[in-house]
Scaffold this motif. Structure first.
Motif, PDB file in Angstrom:
ATOM      1  N   UNK A 122     -88.765  52.553 -28.910  1.00 55.97           N
ATOM      2  CA  UNK A 122     -88.282  51.470 -28.049  1.00 55.97           C
ATOM      3  C   UNK A 122     -88.724  51.652 -26.600  1.00 55.97           C
ATOM      4  N   UNK A 123     -89.538  52.678 -26.360  1.00 59.03           N
ATOM      5  CA  UNK A 123     -89.965  52.992 -24.996  1.00 59.03           C
ATOM      6  C   UNK A 123     -91.128  52.094 -24.576  1.00 59.03           C
ATOM      7  N   UNK A 124     -91.007  51.481 -23.404  1.00 64.78           N
ATOM      8  CA  UNK A 124     -92.073  50.649 -22.855  1.00 64.78           C
ATOM      9  C   UNK A 124     -92.689  51.321 -21.635  1.00 64.78           C
ATOM     10  N   UNK A 125     -91.840  51.812 -20.752  1.00 67.70           N
ATOM     11  CA  UNK A 125     -92.289  52.441 -19.517  1.00 67.70           C
ATOM     12  C   UNK A 125     -92.200  53.961 -19.651  1.00 67.70           C
ATOM     13  N   UNK A 126     -93.332  54.644 -19.774  1.00 64.27           N
ATOM     14  CA  UNK A 126     -93.338  56.100 -19.956  1.00 64.27           C
ATOM     15  C   UNK A 126     -92.774  56.841 -18.751  1.00 64.27           C
ATOM     16  N   UNK A 127     -92.788  56.193 -17.589  1.00 58.56           N
ATOM     17  CA  UNK A 127     -92.217  56.823 -16.395  1.00 58.56           C
ATOM     18  C   UNK A 127     -90.736  57.121 -16.590  1.00 58.56           C
ATOM     19  N   UNK A 128     -90.050  56.245 -17.332  1.00 58.60           N
ATOM     20  CA  UNK A 128     -88.628  56.459 -17.585  1.00 58.60           C
ATOM     21  C   UNK A 128     -88.410  57.695 -18.457  1.00 58.60           C
ATOM     22  N   UNK A 129     -89.313  57.902 -19.411  1.00 58.96           N
ATOM     23  CA  UNK A 129     -89.231  59.094 -20.249  1.00 58.96           C
ATOM     24  C   UNK A 129     -89.441  60.351 -19.417  1.00 58.96           C
ATOM     25  N   UNK A 130     -90.434  60.327 -18.534  1.00 54.29           N
ATOM     26  CA  UNK A 130     -90.723  61.488 -17.690  1.00 54.29           C
ATOM     27  C   UNK A 130     -89.550  61.794 -16.766  1.00 54.29           C
TER      28      UNK A 130
END
Length: 297
Positions: free
Chosen positions: A124-132
């Motif tokens: 469900x991840x779109x923006x990898x920056x949020x994961x980082x």
């Protein structure tokens, strides 16, 4: 020379721990629903690949208990790290850590066990920056041995997770037969499958007030048929009526869906009969909890 590794899968309720174990196993060992606190007991999944035997322990989701059953579940989860070689801490990539997760991280930080941070639901991840940012935030609270993003539903990242787990294997004999999938008895698996169907088909609170006991499980000598009688326990007369449904339709629907899954797991035709009993306040009765197999001793 054989090796083994015991892995305790921990995290808050409904974060995907059971889905992760089922994905690894390639079999449905633990029941999975979108309801919190689905898993009530420690459930063991066993995977043997050549010389290495993995033993995964799926634990109840950590939460603030509101009954003696809830306290049992939390204690089960915490006891699961005893004897583990490595802990897999499962979180979601989105949202803030809750107080339960923060407390768990603090307790793991003070232990000597290696901890792998597993970040689930990356499909469900779109923006990898949020994961980082989530990785940086959680890593600032504890030094993890590895951080692995995964999707337990699709299997993405699961091989990477297993690679990290293998690093913590120890030399020794296999504790289970190489073709074993779980140490749970067939009766317990059948009961869990029926409870899953209750969770999936009933309103929010009612299924959490239910328990399932298998009162009969016997294969017929003359035929490849397993006769199973299951007692569904609820807390109120009104709940009993909802479980049975108009004209018995709800109970029939739950029983039919459960029978199909039990047949898939056992590999045999099943004649399943379910009936409903009322035991008021069973979730706060130590005697009843022990009768239903909830015992931390």
């Amino acid at each position: 020379m054989t090796k083994n590794v015991f892995v305790s899968i921990m995290g808050k309720a409904n974060v995907g721990k059971s889905s992760l174990m089922n994905c690894i196993m390639g079999e449905k060992i633990a029941i999975v629903t979108n309801k919190p606190q689905t898993t009530r007991n420690r459930i063991t999944g066993i995977l043997t690949e050549g010389e290495l035997q993995y033993v995964f322990i799926d634990t109840p989701g950590l939460h603030t208990p509101k009954s003696k059953l809830g306290s049992y579940m939390v204690k089960e989860a915490k006891q699961s790290i005893a004897g583990a070689d490595v802990v897999a801490l499962v979180i979601e990539w989105h949202g803030d850590l809750n107080d339960v997760e923060k407390a768990l991280i603090e307790s793991l930080k003070s232990s000597s066990l290696p901890v792998i941070l597993v970040i689930n639901k990356i499909d469900t991840l779109v923006d990898k920056e949020k994961l980082l940012k989530k990785i940086a935030l959680v890593s600032s609270l504890c030094k993890f041995d590895a951080v692995v993003p995964v999707c337990a539903l699709t299997g993405e990242g699961v091989d990477d997770f297993l690679s990290e787990v293998r690093k913590h294997s120890v030399t020794g004999h296999h504790f289970f037969d190489d073709d074993a999938l779980t140490d749970m008895p067939e009766r317990a698996i059948a009961a869990e499958i029926i409870r899953e169907k209750l969770l999936m088909n009933l309103r929010e609170e009612i299924p959490h007030g239910t328990a399932v006991m298998i009162e009969k499980m016997r294969q017929r000598e003359s035929q490849e048929i397993m006769d199973i009688e299951a007692c569904i326990v609820c807390e109120k007369e009104s709940h009993k009526g909802i479980i049975i449904g108009k004209g018995g339709n709800m109970l029939k629907n739950i029983s039919t869906k459960a029978r199909m899954d039990i047949e898939d797991f056992l590999g045999i035709k099943v004649n399943l009969k379910c009936f409903v009993r009322i035991k008021e306040g069973w979730r706060d009765s130590e005697i009843q909890l022990k009768n239903f197999g909830f015992n931390n001793d």
